[in-house]
Design a protein around this motif. Structure first.
Motif, PDB file in Angstrom:
ATOM      1  N   TYR A 251       0.866  -1.197   0.000  1.00  0.00           N
ATOM      2  CA  TYR A 251       0.000   0.000   0.000  1.00  0.00           C
ATOM      3  C   TYR A 251       0.895   1.238   0.000  1.00  0.00           C
TER       4      TYR A 251
ATOM      5  N   GLU B 220       1.566   4.871 -17.067  1.00  0.00           N
ATOM      6  CA  GLU B 220       1.851   3.468 -17.401  1.00  0.00           C
ATOM      7  C   GLU B 220       0.826   2.536 -16.747  1.00  0.00           C
ATOM      8  N   SER B 221       0.325   2.916 -15.557  1.00  0.00           N
ATOM      9  CA  SER B 221      -0.679   2.079 -14.902  1.00  0.00           C
ATOM     10  C   SER B 221      -1.982   2.104 -15.686  1.00  0.00           C
ATOM     11  N   ILE B 222      -2.385   3.298 -16.087  1.00  0.00           N
ATOM     12  CA  ILE B 222      -3.634   3.433 -16.844  1.00  0.00           C
ATOM     13  C   ILE B 222      -3.517   2.712 -18.185  1.00  0.00           C
TER      14      ILE B 222
ATOM     15  N   ALA C  33      -6.900   4.775 -12.547  1.00  0.00           N
ATOM     16  CA  ALA C  33      -6.994   3.719 -13.566  1.00  0.00           C
ATOM     17  C   ALA C  33      -8.398   3.114 -13.622  1.00  0.00           C
TER      18      ALA C  33
ATOM     19  N   TYR D 282      -1.672   0.203 -18.893  1.00  0.00           N
ATOM     20  CA  TYR D 282      -1.691  -1.247 -18.621  1.00  0.00           C
ATOM     21  C   TYR D 282      -3.126  -1.747 -18.489  1.00  0.00           C
ATOM     22  N   ALA D 283      -3.934  -1.030 -17.667  1.00  0.00           N
ATOM     23  CA  ALA D 283      -5.316  -1.461 -17.425  1.00  0.00           C
ATOM     24  C   ALA D 283      -6.146  -1.392 -18.716  1.00  0.00           C
ATOM     25  N   LEU D 284      -5.944  -0.345 -19.488  1.00  0.00           N
ATOM     26  CA  LEU D 284      -6.702  -0.199 -20.729  1.00  0.00           C
ATOM     27  C   LEU D 284      -6.366  -1.317 -21.709  1.00  0.00           C
TER      28      LEU D 284
ATOM     29  N   LEU E   6     -11.370   3.044 -16.703  1.00  0.00           N
ATOM     30  CA  LEU E   6     -12.079   1.862 -17.214  1.00  0.00           C
ATOM     31  C   LEU E   6     -13.598   2.067 -17.144  1.00  0.00           C
TER      32      LEU E   6
ATOM     33  N   LEU F 146     -10.400  -1.973 -23.620  1.00  0.00           N
ATOM     34  CA  LEU F 146     -11.335  -0.853 -23.750  1.00  0.00           C
ATOM     35  C   LEU F 146     -10.705   0.263 -24.577  1.00  0.00           C
TER      36      LEU F 146
ATOM     37  N   LYS G 180      -5.153  -4.278 -21.053  1.00  0.00           N
ATOM     38  CA  LYS G 180      -5.619  -5.592 -20.594  1.00  0.00           C
ATOM     39  C   LYS G 180      -7.145  -5.727 -20.668  1.00  0.00           C
ATOM     40  N   SER G 181      -7.844  -4.608 -20.566  1.00  0.00           N
ATOM     41  CA  SER G 181      -9.314  -4.669 -20.586  1.00  0.00           C
ATOM     42  C   SER G 181      -9.866  -4.579 -22.002  1.00  0.00           C
TER      43      SER G 181
ATOM     44  N   TYR H 141      -5.365  -7.316  -4.656  1.00  0.00           N
ATOM     45  CA  TYR H 141      -5.529  -6.062  -3.908  1.00  0.00           C
ATOM     46  C   TYR H 141      -5.788  -4.933  -4.911  1.00  0.00           C
TER      47      TYR H 141
ATOM     48  N   TYR I  35      -4.269  15.045  -0.930  1.00  0.00           N
ATOM     49  CA  TYR I  35      -4.552  13.761  -1.583  1.00  0.00           C
ATOM     50  C   TYR I  35      -4.205  12.542  -0.736  1.00  0.00           C
TER      51      TYR I  35
ATOM     52  N   ALA J 180      -8.500  -7.040 -15.399  1.00  0.00           N
ATOM     53  CA  ALA J 180      -7.580  -6.135 -16.112  1.00  0.00           C
ATOM     54  C   ALA J 180      -6.701  -5.346 -15.152  1.00  0.00           C
TER      55      ALA J 180
ATOM     56  N   TYR K 116       0.480   1.967  -7.729  1.00  0.00           N
ATOM     57  CA  TYR K 116       0.643   3.401  -7.478  1.00  0.00           C
ATOM     58  C   TYR K 116      -0.221   3.807  -6.302  1.00  0.00           C
TER      59      TYR K 116
ATOM     60  N   MET L 108      -1.275  -4.606 -12.474  1.00  0.00           N
ATOM     61  CA  MET L 108      -1.057  -3.213 -12.893  1.00  0.00           C
ATOM     62  C   MET L 108       0.081  -2.602 -12.073  1.00  0.00           C
ATOM     63  N   PRO L 109       0.973  -1.849 -12.727  1.00  0.00           N
ATOM     64  CA  PRO L 109       2.038  -1.197 -11.946  1.00  0.00           C
ATOM     65  C   PRO L 109       1.432  -0.420 -10.774  1.00  0.00           C
TER      66      PRO L 109
ATOM     67  N   TYR M 144      -1.811  15.381  -7.845  1.00  0.00           N
ATOM     68  CA  TYR M 144      -2.229  13.983  -7.933  1.00  0.00           C
ATOM     69  C   TYR M 144      -2.239  13.482  -9.363  1.00  0.00           C
ATOM     70  N   PRO M 145      -1.098  13.070  -9.874  1.00  0.00           N
ATOM     71  CA  PRO M 145      -1.088  12.489 -11.218  1.00  0.00           C
ATOM     72  C   PRO M 145      -0.925  10.967 -11.139  1.00  0.00           C
ATOM     73  N   PRO M 146      -1.976  10.206 -11.416  1.00  0.00           N
ATOM     74  CA  PRO M 146      -1.783   8.751 -11.462  1.00  0.00           C
ATOM     75  C   PRO M 146      -0.847   8.419 -12.630  1.00  0.00           C
ATOM     76  N   PRO M 147       0.045   7.456 -12.456  1.00  0.00           N
ATOM     77  CA  PRO M 147       1.022   7.179 -13.516  1.00  0.00           C
ATOM     78  C   PRO M 147       0.372   6.687 -14.802  1.00  0.00           C
TER      79      PRO M 147
END
Lengths: 194, 593
Positions: A169, A183-185, B183, A187-189, B187, A194, A191-192, B412, B219, B339, B346, B343-344, A178-181
């Motif tokens: 965690y 590369e994570s987004i 992320a 990756y999810a896109l 989706l 979408l 794999k899904s 998780y 945040y 999906a 964060y 995932m990396p 707050y910028p989510p990385p």
């Protein structure tokens, strides 16, 4: 806590701390604190000494030491379950009956009790009661009880500093923005689809 | 015994310090008017806020000192400064046979605003005209245009995130830049788009730039615990503490209002309250009084202010005090989303909801089989581990040992949940009244609740569940069994009593079974009970939230609501209170009250 089990806990802690070497400072402090409590003598509040030791063994099987990282016994989660149960009659009954069921069932299988059964005998029983699909009238009380013990051991472990580190965690940290990385987004896109 | 009232006559006494009372206090103080604020709970200090606490900082880890998380019962607010819950010692309420209702009461300066979800949505134009739109319920005595300037003021002062979208069911406001989508939000947004549904950045009472001396959000994701940097809205630290600096505000904490005292002309002259620290009854005199005690407490106070002149309670010749009580319709569904496995990793804390789905069925409402809309809130991410965080994963995989630990690591943060928040239409079977027998520890008669959902709400929940399923499956999600129907409140553990039940039953076919709808009161959006209206025969208060029969009595909380649209009520409570405060100030200046 008896002298023997205290020595046992301290020995295991020493092993854990030596093996990891770089144990997180918070986690280390937590382990030391629990060791200190143990050294001061832990007397079970909601169950007998024998039941408590049986529960310790059970939690050790649920969350074992892994790659040198402490498991449930080192972290003292049987104590946590005992403490919570001592304030809650429903939980007290669940653990008293469930731990008795483990011993009774082991006796039927030729061992004296759960605690002194061989590791193989213990895991054979757990492999049965850890899954709903094995539901039979004979195993039903064991399955229900194991579900409780597993759920509470998991809760205790993953709300500790050691468990929080184990799942990696990364939050609870102040951030200027707050910028989510990306590369994570991405990756999810991907794999899904979408 | 009641102690004689002090000779001081306060210009305004405000009873209750939540969104309504806090706004009233701030606006009146800024206009130079003295306010005496009565709060039934203790004072709050910023030092009470514990937003960065980890579970291992408390011995029971959040399970409750008596393990209530496992066997039922409220675990209380381990990590937040809110004191309150459905069960308050010595302060019971009753529920009529056949009804099911849960009444959350907060007892602390700032009330529920210290912990609420910070979702900040304007009502739409049609929300003020429900009867004109579909023949059900009652129109408000005001329109969107009457309230819009006050939404503007509230947003400017409080700070609200959002983007201009030009959607009729989600009117735009004055927005601060929202945080980026996470992320799982991305989706959900894409999956919605495939269904022709628009999902837009969340509108949260969180500041992303320095505002009125309050620093921007950091945040940490724990808005529900109260914010030690005051970067989200709570009436305590955003309105009342600053108002205290004007020197115009006096607060009496631990003061439980008991009764409003009237004179021969029917005006309120004093408020009788219990000093909870001593148990003695006291009185304070006033020129005007504002009820901001929460919808049902305000109704209770009026009903308990009985006299020979007001045998049904004060401002209640219409007999409608306590009537038209509604809560938000709640239902939710979660899914494991493969999906997101691997995932990396964060930090996904951010703040509250970064994405939400405004009501999307307005154009085709008549064809849907239920008359009113709902919005959808999105949940997901790697939340701070807590009691029950991994129960779902463990129930799915079962087993034990290293394999189970690995499953927990892998899965998780892979659950995405959708929560519907819909409009309930007031009905004759949902109301509160004084229980003829039961009294609280101070001898004050308590409320008795009656509750019934109608087919309007049940059909709406069926539609919610179908929509949730389509969105979640559209992103490859695997629906978890029996996850529907819970309130899904942030920050409050909602664990079921039996772990064996989890995952055991497949969901019932939606069209037949009673759908998974929240308990009455469970979403903690109970409003109505002292509704506004132009006709004194059908409403206790007028379009300025002033009692028709008692000119120096005002209501500023959720009680004046004529309907309960699918927008969370706090923003409208603040806007309406702001408008009422300005009207009250003007009436005081003119000598009309």
């Amino acid at each position: 806590m008896s002298d023997v089990s205290r020595r046992d806990v301290l020995r295991r802690l020493a092993l854990v701390l030596t093996a990891t070497g770089t144990l997180d400072r918070v986690a280390a402090a937590e382990v030391h604190q629990l060791a200190a409590q143990g050294a001061g003598g832990y007397t079970p509040r909601s169950m007998t000494e024998h039941q408590f030791k049986t529960l310790e063994r059970l939690t050790d099987l649920i969350i074992p030491v892994e790659n040198g990282a402490p498991g449930a016994v080192a972290a003292g989660w049987a104590q946590w379950i005992d403490a919570i149960s001592s304030e809650n009659d429903q939980l007290k009954t669940i653990y008293r009956d469930g731990l008795t069921w483990l011993d009774t069932t082991m006796k039927e299988r030729g061992a004296a009790e759960f605690l002194t059964a061989t590791a193989a005998q213990q895991t054979t029983l757990l492999d049965q009661i850890a899954y709903r699909r094995n539901q039979t009238p004979a195993l039903a009380p064991g399955i229900t009880f194991f579900n409780w013990a597993r759920r509470m051991t998991v809760d205790a472990f993953y709300t500790s500093a050691i468990g929080i580190k184990d799942v990696d965690y990364r939050g609870n940290a102040p951030m200027a923005s707050y910028p989510p990385p990306a590369e994570s987004i991405a990756y999810a896109l991907k794999k899904s689809s979408l | 015994m009641t102690q004689p009232a002090s000779s001081t006559v306060h210009d305004v006494i405000v009873i209750g310090s939540g969104a309504g009372g806090g706004t009233m206090t701030k606006v009146l103080a800024d206009l130079g008017i003295s306010v005496l604020l009565l709060e039934a709970g203790p004072m709050l200090s910023m030092g009470d806020l514990k937003e960065h606490m980890l579970p291992y900082h408390v011995p029971h880890r959040g399970a409750g000192a008596r393990g209530q998380a496992y066997t039922g019962g409220s675990t209380g607010f381990t990590y937040s400064a809110t004191f309150g819950g459905a069960q308050l010692e010595g302060e019971p309420y009753t529920v009529a046979p056949g009804s099911d209702f849960s009444w959350f009461r907060s007892r602390i300066l700032g009330g529920r605003t210290n912990h609420y979800g910070r979702i900040t949505l304007r009502f739409a134009d049609y929300d003020f005209r429900p009867r004109s739109t579909d023949g059900l319920g009652t129109d408000w005595p005001i329109t969107y245009d009457d309230l819009a300037p006050y939404y503007d003021k509230a947003e400017t002062f409080i700070g609200v995130t959002g983007t201009v979208e030009k959607i009729r069911s989600a009117p735009d406001g004055i927005f601060q830049t929202p945080a980026a989508l996470r992320a799982h939000d991305v989706l959900v947004q894409r999956s919605c788009a495939k269904l022709g549904i628009r999902a837009i950045p969340g509108r949260q009472a969180v500041i992303t730039k320095t505002t009125n001396g309050r620093p921007a959000c950091h945040y940490c994701g724990q808005c529900g615990r109260g914010c030690m940097t005051a970067s989200n809205y709570a009436s305590s630290y955003v309105q009342i503490f600053p108002a205290m600096k004007t020197g115009k505000v006096q607060i009496i904490a631990n003061a439980m209002a008991r009764e409003l005292i009237t004179d021969d002309s029917g005006k309120v002259t004093a408020v009788s309250y219990i000093d909870k620290t001593t148990g003695s009854e006291r009185q304070v005199r006033c020129r005007t009084v504002v009820l901001s005690a929460s919808a049902c407490e305000s109704a209770r106070l009026l009903l308990n202010s009985k006299s020979s002149r007001h045998p049904q309670g004060l401002a209640n010749s219409s007999g409608t005090v306590g009537r038209y009580l509604t809560d938000t319709v709640g239902s939710s569904l979660g899914a494991f989303v493969p999906a997101l496995v691997g995932m990396p990793r964060y930090n996904s804390d951010g703040y509250g909801t970064h994405l939400y789905v405004p009501w999307f069925g307005l154009e085709k409402q008549k064809a849907l089989g239920f008359p009113r809309g709902y919005h959808i809130e999105v949940g997901g991410g790697y939340g701070m581990p807590g009691i029950g965080s991994f129960t779902g994963i463990v129930n799915r995989h079962e087993g034990y040992g290293v394999k189970m630990k690995q499953a927990i690591r892998d899965e998780y943060g892979t659950t995405v949940s959708l929560s519907g928040r819909g409009e309930m239409i007031p009905n004759d079977k949902s109301f509160c009244e004084i229980d003829p027998e039961v009294k609280d520890r101070w001898g004050i008669p308590v409320l008795r609740f009656h509750w019934e959902w109608s087919d309007h709400e049940l059909n709406q929940v069926r539609h919610m569940q179908e929509t949730f399923r389509a969105i979640l499956e559209g992103m490859g999600g695997q629906i978890a069994a029996n996850t529907g129907g819970r309130g899904g409140r942030g920050g409050v553990p909602t664990t079921t009593a039996s772990p064996t039940a989890a995952g055991a039953t497949p969901p019932a076919p939606l069209a037949q079974a009673r759908p998974p709808i929240s308990r009455g009161g469970a979403i903690i959006h109970e409003v109505g009970a002292v509704r506004m209206g132009n006709d004194p025969k059908t409403s206790p208060i007028n379009k300025f939230c002033q009692a028709h029969e008692v000119k120096n009595l005002f209501v500023a909380d959720g009680a004046p609501f004529v309907s309960n649209p699918d927008k969370n009520p706090t923003h409208t409570i603040v806007a309406l209170a702001w408008r009422t405060a300005e009207y009250l100030a003007e009436e005081l200046r003119k000598g009309n009250v």
